[in-house]
Write an enzyme that holds these catalytic residues in place. Sequence first.
Site, mmCIF file in Angstrom:
data_model
loop_
_atom_site.group_PDB
_atom_site.id
_atom_site.type_symbol
_atom_site.label_atom_id
_atom_site.label_comp_id
_atom_site.label_asym_id
_atom_site.label_seq_id
_atom_site.Cartn_x
_atom_site.Cartn_y
_atom_site.Cartn_z
ATOM 1 N N ASN A 113 0.866 -1.178 0.000
ATOM 2 C CA ASN A 113 0.000 0.000 0.000
ATOM 3 C C ASN A 113 0.908 1.235 0.000
ATOM 4 O O ASN A 113 1.466 1.593 1.025
ATOM 5 C CB ASN A 113 -0.895 -0.028 1.256
ATOM 6 C CG ASN A 113 -1.720 1.232 1.390
ATOM 7 O OD1 ASN A 113 -1.818 2.024 0.456
ATOM 8 N ND2 ASN A 113 -2.340 1.414 2.560
ATOM 9 N N LYS B 109 0.102 4.261 -0.449
ATOM 10 C CA LYS B 109 -0.548 5.486 0.056
ATOM 11 C C LYS B 109 -0.278 6.650 -0.916
ATOM 12 O O LYS B 109 -0.167 6.418 -2.121
ATOM 13 C CB LYS B 109 -0.066 5.793 1.474
ATOM 14 C CG LYS B 109 -0.162 4.566 2.373
ATOM 15 C CD LYS B 109 -0.062 4.874 3.832
ATOM 16 C CE LYS B 109 -0.191 3.579 4.600
ATOM 17 N NZ LYS B 109 -0.371 3.752 6.018
ATOM 18 N N HIS C 134 -9.903 1.371 4.513
ATOM 19 C CA HIS C 134 -8.654 1.674 5.232
ATOM 20 C C HIS C 134 -8.931 2.731 6.291
ATOM 21 O O HIS C 134 -9.693 3.674 6.061
ATOM 22 C CB HIS C 134 -7.578 2.153 4.251
ATOM 23 C CG HIS C 134 -6.215 2.178 4.864
ATOM 24 N ND1 HIS C 134 -5.839 3.150 5.767
ATOM 25 C CD2 HIS C 134 -5.167 1.323 4.764
ATOM 26 C CE1 HIS C 134 -4.598 2.901 6.171
ATOM 27 N NE2 HIS C 134 -4.168 1.791 5.583
ATOM 28 N N GLU D 46 -7.316 5.181 7.244
ATOM 29 C CA GLU D 46 -7.020 6.563 6.841
ATOM 30 C C GLU D 46 -8.178 7.152 6.040
ATOM 31 O O GLU D 46 -8.313 8.372 5.953
ATOM 32 C CB GLU D 46 -5.700 6.603 6.048
ATOM 33 C CG GLU D 46 -4.508 6.451 6.978
ATOM 34 C CD GLU D 46 -3.244 5.882 6.343
ATOM 35 O OE1 GLU D 46 -3.166 5.793 5.107
ATOM 36 O OE2 GLU D 46 -2.335 5.503 7.108
ATOM 37 N N GLU E 261 -6.032 -4.462 10.581
ATOM 38 C CA GLU E 261 -5.012 -3.439 10.812
ATOM 39 C C GLU E 261 -5.392 -2.621 12.042
ATOM 40 O O GLU E 261 -6.209 -1.692 11.943
ATOM 41 C CB GLU E 261 -4.932 -2.482 9.612
ATOM 42 C CG GLU E 261 -4.480 -3.119 8.330
ATOM 43 C CD GLU E 261 -3.880 -2.083 7.371
ATOM 44 O OE1 GLU E 261 -2.731 -2.248 6.985
ATOM 45 O OE2 GLU E 261 -4.562 -1.099 7.043
ATOM 46 N N GLY F 184 1.879 2.702 10.959
ATOM 47 C CA GLY F 184 2.887 3.761 10.891
ATOM 48 C C GLY F 184 3.546 4.118 12.221
ATOM 49 O O GLY F 184 4.278 5.087 12.312
ATOM 50 N N SER G 112 2.714 -1.513 10.488
ATOM 51 C CA SER G 112 4.141 -1.490 10.822
ATOM 52 C C SER G 112 4.889 -2.782 10.529
ATOM 53 O O SER G 112 5.877 -3.094 11.202
ATOM 54 C CB SER G 112 4.333 -1.107 12.297
ATOM 55 O OG SER G 112 3.938 0.236 12.501
#
Length: 249
Positions: free
Chosen positions: A10, A12, A98, A100, A167, A173, A210
């Site tokens: 991914n 991003k 996701h 985000e 996730e 991150g 991560s």
Amino acid sequence: MTNNMFFIANWKMFGDLKSINSTKKVIKFSKNKKYKRAQIIYCPPYTLLDKFLKITKNSKIKIGAQNCHQSQFPGPYTGSINASLIKSIGAKYVIIGHSENRVSGDTNHIINLKVKSAIKNNLNIIFCIGETLSEKKNKKTNSVLKSQILQGLKNVKNNKNIIFAYEPVWSIGTGIIPKNENLKKQISLIKKMINKHYKLKNPKIIYGGSVSTKNIAELKKISSINGFLIGGASQNSKNFIDIIKKTIN
Ligand code: PGA
């Protein structure tokens, strides 16, 4: 273990034309028979989808988008791309839900519409679920995951082409990953939820958050995990290859 393992990159909002060059190493690597169990999927920004499709054409690497608009039909949605446009360019996968995108407005209802639209367009879905740190602290993890699954997949009959990506938001991150014993339990609970509500015997469940060259040796010990959704570490081809090599050896 004979099953395929997914390694989903991914990217991003990273990556330009130059960064495609570095993926040539990964394409070459993907042809190595020793790692044939590795199913590599690149999810670059929309701007690079076409380039990626061309460059990976003669390999078994698949390409996906990172999100899609919920409308099945073309419409006045400036800046948006729907499943039908993604399909039309030749991509085979799409990430939906996701965290985000959840924080920027994707509710379970919107996610449900996206899933249905992706299925109508025969796209494979990487369906992301995960609890935030405060939900975890308040012991809401299971109820959050349950509603993400039940509402996100409401009235979804054809769920064979869905990969479930667990996730934990607090892990994305941050460099922090769940302890193996906790992750193992969580994966098994998610599997039970899916079995119960969707009668899907062997759902594919991957882990994301991560994942790195440093922690992969530990993560791979969890045999119920069918692969990894990798953000930061997937942008560096050497690290990405290293993760795959360390998983399948
Ligand atoms: P990360 O991202 O590997 O950089 O934590 C994973 C993801 O957001 O899918």
